[in-house]
Scaffold this active site. Structure first.
Site: not given
Ligand code: F6P
Length: 540
Positions: A206, A212, A266-267, A352, A383, A503
């Site tokens: 987003k 990452e 995002g979620r 979240e 199990h 972060k």
């Molecule tokens: O971990 C926080 C967060 O902002 C989430 O809400 C989001 O889904 C994720 O990181 C990834 O964010 P982005 O889509 O901006 O890379």
């Protein structure tokens, strides 16, 4: 903001809880066998049996009054019409707009939101068709065999969960893989066996600033360029983001970018462009069928009276167990192997969203919030951890999810799976008494070990089949359940400030791990000590 726990509705529930706490599900069913029939509700293809809850008609009435008191009706309307209910970020919350049918009208802040959504959906569909029909080819002229989605959190969990759930519908011979973790093992493992010439990367973020994702994307880009050269990037990298500037900066042509908007959390985003890898795998028609499923539940949630409203009932029961019984967690137990990532997906969606200790106005919350969601598919869970569900000291309300029809079942196994689901809900609710166990001739010293206390509540959601439509319905059900809980608790489920500090600290700590000279006074003593040990282990 009012303290909901000071309301007469809350007091009424507290009083009522004292009475219900001492009752068992056996008693409630003996007194009222009709509750099984009555305590159920249908929404779209979903059927919910909530009769195995430690609740009566009176409980539900009181909970509905609580929802009214919390302003749920108004809150729902405000969300659907695009008011800025995400107050800490001053944003509308309009994931429901992502699944509006073609031709729908929704204007927010002077913008034709429904039109924008369908323009992106049409571009996604056209792109997916080009890849699926082999019209879109890689730099060497070969068609795409694998789509690798690089994203994390909401930019990974949704499409990854849905791709697994709908694997039986991936009919174009295109595999999707999902890379999220900054651990190099993730990308390495997902690239293993792939041919750069037939691999398409979808970089999904987003913000397009997530470390990452950008790091994994950079390494993947190098892997591709090393094999095919710099000019190949345009044919092998596309992006999904709200941030065109950063996409261009990264080196992806914005003509190959699929956008969304700040009003999609995002979620809550895999039913929009974040679902691109899924659309390629299952095809745009199936993707739109899934959107119809979402929309069906949106309409149900928006219009059904609270007493017959599935997300409202499930959300209110969540509040009932969290704040009156003191339950800490909710187990989600899909009796469908294909839903094996569903609990992980729900963890972000629910935790979240509702893991907050201040209300929307910044004042402390008045009660416990944020159920801990967890789970595994049945029968594997049986199990592993069901022992605790049946005989442990904690109350763990559970959602069982089952389907009438399997996608394929040549050996007739599906009925065994379903029998297990039903058996578990029954054993949890009704248990087995010491008398019943003794009457079976059990040696007296073993009787206490075999007693099944029962009185452990569960919901059972039954649907005809795990189709794209049904998956959309299920996800929308949980999205709205989260909203119901958040509204009663007075919190804003749509921000996530709690993820920021970690972060930031990680960025600051990176140089401490890698610099030539060991730094001094850069963190707290415990963390500094760990850094020193890590450096020694790394020979630095
Ligand atoms: O971990 C926080 C967060 O902002 C989430 O809400 C989001 O889904 C994720 O990181 C990834 O964010 P982005 O889509 O901006 O890379």
């Amino acid at each position: 903001m009012d303290d909901i726990t000071l309301s007469k509705e809350w007091a009424g529930l507290r009083e009522h809880h004292r009475e219900i706490e001492g009752r068992t599900l056996r008693e409630l069913f003996d007194e009222d066998p009709g509750r099984a029939e009555r305590m159920s509700v249908t929404a779209g293809d979903l059927f919910l049996d909530y009769s195995k809850h430690r609740a009566t008609g009176e409980t539900l009435g009181l909970l509905v009054e609580l929802a009214e008191r919390a302003g749920l009706r108004d809150a729902v309307d405000r969300m659907f019409r695009g008011d800025h209910i995400n107050v800490s970020e001053d944003r509308a919350v309009l994931h429901t707009a992502l699944r509006l049918p073609a031709g729908a009208v929704l204007e927010v802040d002077g913008q034709d939101v429904a039109g924008d959504v369908h323009a992106v959906l049409d571009r996604m569909s056209a792109f997916a068709e080009r890849v699926r029909s082999k019209e879109w080819r890689g730099a060497t002229g070969e068609p795409i065999a694998t789509v690798v989605n690089i994203g994390i959190g909401g930019s990974d969990l949704g499409p990854a969960m849905a791709y697994e759930a709908l694997a039986d519908y991936a009919d174009a011979g295109i595999e999707a893989r999902f890379v999220s973790n900054i651990d190099p093992a993730d990308l390495e493992g997902k690239l293993r066996g792939l041919d750069p010439a037939t691999t398409l990367f979808v970089v999904s973020s987003k913000t397009f600033t997530t470390i990452e994702t950008l790091t994994n994307a950079r390494v993947a880009r190098k892997w591709l360029v090393d094999a095919l050269g710099e000019d190949a990037v345009g044919k092998h990298f596309v992006a999904v983001s709200t941030n065109a500037e950063k996409v261009a900066e990264f080196g992806i042509d914005t003509a190959n970018m699929f956008g969304f908007w700040d009003w999609v959390g995002g979620r809550y985003s895999f039913d929009g462009a974040i679902g691109l890898s899924l659309t390629v795998a299952i095809g745009p028609e199936r993707f739109r069928e899934m959107l119809d499923g979402f929309h069906t539940i949106d309409e149900h949630f928006r219009t059904a009276p609270f007493e017959k409203n599935m997300p409202v009932l499930m959300g209110l029961l969540g509040v009932w167990y969290t704040d009156f019984f003191g339950a800490q967690t909710r187990a989600v137990l899909p009796y469908a192997q294909r839903l094996h990532r569903f609990p992980a997906y729900l963890q972000q969606l629910t935790m979240e969203s509702n893991g907050k200790s201040v209300k929307a106005d910044g004042t402390p919350v008045d009660c416990d919030t944020g159920e801990i969601f967890w789970g595994e598919p049945g029968t594997n869970g049986q199990h592993a951890f069901y022992q605790l569900l049946h005989q442990g000291t904690r109350l763990v309300p559970a959602d069982f999810i089952g389907f009438a029809e399997p996608f394929a079942d040549p050996a007739g196994m599906h009925d065994i799976l379903t029998a297990n689901l039903l058996a578990q809900t029954s054993a949890l609710a009704f248990g087995k008494t010491a008398e019943e166990i003794a009457a079976e001739g059990t040696p007296p010293e073993l009787v206490p070990h075999k007693v099944m206390p029962g009185n452990r509540p569960s919901s059972t959601i039954l649907a005809p089949k795990l189709t794209p439509r049904v998956l959309g319905e299920l996800v929308a059900l949980y999205e709205h359940l989260v909203f119901v809980e958040g509204t009663v608790w007075g919190i804003n489920p749509f921000d996530q400030w709690g993820v920021e500090l970690g972060k930031k600290l990680a960025l600051g700590l990176q140089p401490a791990l890698t610099s030539e000279e060991p730094p001094e006074d850069f963190a707290d003593p415990s963390t500094e000590n760990l850094v020193r040990r890590y450096r020694r282990l790394r020979g630095r």
